[in-house]
Scaffold this active site. Sequence first.
Site, PDB file in Angstrom:
ATOM      1  N   SER B  36       0.821  -1.206   0.000  1.00  0.00           N
ATOM      2  CA  SER B  36       0.000   0.000   0.000  1.00  0.00           C
ATOM      3  C   SER B  36       0.866   1.271   0.000  1.00  0.00           C
ATOM      4  CB  SER B  36      -0.906  -0.007   1.227  1.00  0.00           C
ATOM      5  OG  SER B  36      -1.604   1.197   1.344  1.00  0.00           O
ATOM      6  N   GLU B  57       4.421  -2.452  15.262  1.00  0.00           N
ATOM      7  CA  GLU B  57       4.948  -1.104  15.039  1.00  0.00           C
ATOM      8  C   GLU B  57       6.042  -0.717  16.020  1.00  0.00           C
ATOM      9  OE1 GLU B  57       1.717  -1.900  15.181  1.00  0.00           O
ATOM     10  OE2 GLU B  57       1.110  -1.650  13.104  1.00  0.00           O
ATOM     11  N   ASP B 116     -12.887   4.146   5.772  1.00  0.00           N
ATOM     12  CA  ASP B 116     -12.434   3.336   6.908  1.00  0.00           C
ATOM     13  C   ASP B 116     -12.925   3.895   8.246  1.00  0.00           C
ATOM     14  OD1 ASP B 116     -11.194   1.308   5.552  1.00  0.00           O
ATOM     15  OD2 ASP B 116      -9.243   2.282   5.502  1.00  0.00           O
ATOM     16  N   ARG B 166      -3.355   9.827   1.581  1.00  0.00           N
ATOM     17  CA  ARG B 166      -3.651   8.863   0.531  1.00  0.00           C
ATOM     18  C   ARG B 166      -4.155   9.572  -0.722  1.00  0.00           C
ATOM     19  NH1 ARG B 166      -8.043   4.169   1.174  1.00  0.00           N
ATOM     20  NH2 ARG B 166      -9.353   5.986   1.493  1.00  0.00           N
TER      21      ARG B 166
END
Lengths: 274, 319
Positions: B36, B57, B116, B166
């Site tokens: 992505s 993470e 989302d 994005r």
Amino acid sequence: MGMATSQEITRLQDLARNTRKVILETLAEAGSGHPGGSLSAVELLVTLYFYKLKHDPKNPKWPDRDRFILSKGHGAPLLYSILAQAGYFPLSELKSLRKLGALLQGHPDMDIPGIEMPAGSEGIGLSVGVGQALAARLDGRPTRTYVLMGDGEQGEGEVWEAAMSASKFKLDNLVGMIDRNGIQQDGLTEQIMPLEPLAAKWRAFNWNVIEVDGYDYLQLIEAFDTAEMTKNRPTMIIAHTVKGKGISFMEWSPMYHGTAPTKEKMEDIYKELK
Amino acid sequence: MLEKMGAMRTAYGEALVELGANNQRIVVVGADTTDSLKSGMFGAKYPERFFNLGIAEQNLIGVAAGLAFGGKVAYAGTYAIFVPGKCVDQIRNMLCYADLDVKIVCSHAGITVGPDGGSHEQVEDIALMRCVPHMRVVVPADAVAVKSIVKAIADIPGPFYVRLTRGVIKGSNTPIVYENGFEYKLGKANLIREGSDVAIFGCGIMLPEALRAAESLATKGVSASVIDIHTVKPIDEEMILKYARKCGAAVSAEEHNIMGGMGSAVSEVLTDQYPIPLKRVGVNDTFGESGEAQELLNKYGLTAAHIEDAARQAIAMKR
């Protein structure tokens, strides 16, 4: 496998005795700090630094040196004591530990010669060790990376993230160590957050696990040598130790996780150190 | 201007591939979002210098730190909702405290992540990163700036947080502001449009909105300067003060909470050195929700029209 001579063992014993003395004098002078988890790992770290580790105190940034990462940063007095004896800085620096303007901060930082990672927040060191080991492999350096964690530190989720990644990358140039003294700040590890079966956990994460008596030099030496010969997976040395080791009133005492000895107590301590 | 479109993530992937060709120190670490983020483009080309750490993470940042201690320049990133949020401690106590060569580049910041929903809409990251000593915070306005910035920071020692979006519309694109190129200079803001009545400070995808607002204001006889605060820290005090003095009123516009972000950084400069009215356009201390990007920008007050309103209010507050 390298055989340790009795002279070598005697040398390590002398260094350990002096290390313990320096730690306690330093903390009494500082008036605060963590004696318990420094005293427990003295023999483990003395053996690593004075038997195994390839390093050069006169050239602390030698690229091919092995790396030692103290992940349990509250063990700073132990590491400082060892680094001073190895020659990274004068022993006199320990007198100003934790004081304003001092070289030696309460927890390690990067201005201190011989320190490979700042520490104080638990759980990060093994991840950093994974990155160091990957960098060494990329560069084709012989560097081996050693990371010392506390047993209470095993509660940090990041430790297990790092455990998985070290297995994935088959990092046989990485050695983890756990100071398994059974005590964390609030009490016994098995009451605060049970860790057992700890060795089985690490085996399940595909590590080569070696359990040793943290005060048996022959076992410690054999563990470090075996780790070096183990291929395609990382090694975890679980050293069974005693919090506050060597001073009767500090042993097994959660209070001495984070309480420095008073100057008055030093007379009793000197008697016990003989 | 603003006719062409470009994808920030593609620019990021291309920049990494170009960097990797000439600099063996460059390594990339990812956390299961490398396809992505397009950092996988680097992985396809230089697999030995690419490490996917899975959904972890904290380990992502810790391993990046270790690579940096080992002499590498590590690019680490995932979605902005996860980094910095899940690993502020690792960023603070390792990357920043040791001043390490780790460049965090995260995508999907802000509310334009859209469908989302609120759990994925990161509007606090600039604030979280800005207050940590040694950290530099960069919010590129378009794909051209992304490419320049990602490459330039490889040669600037120390940690960075670079915030990507994005996209505003389907296809993951954002408008191109820098058709004629962009050269990154740390701490130097870009004057995009010169005006005298109000200074509009924008960053990220709100910079094109600021330009649209300035065009609209111009048709109504209001002259606005538009300045790209692409680097929120260290912020360009000189540029902010120059246009504060010239215009006497200001607006900030960012796809971030109005608390702690770029507008707050501008406000700190003005309050300390040259107090003038400043209206902050941003998300008003609330979480987002599901919806298309443009619907959310409309609902949460992040459009050219909102900037224009804020500009009029700021001008009206001039003494």
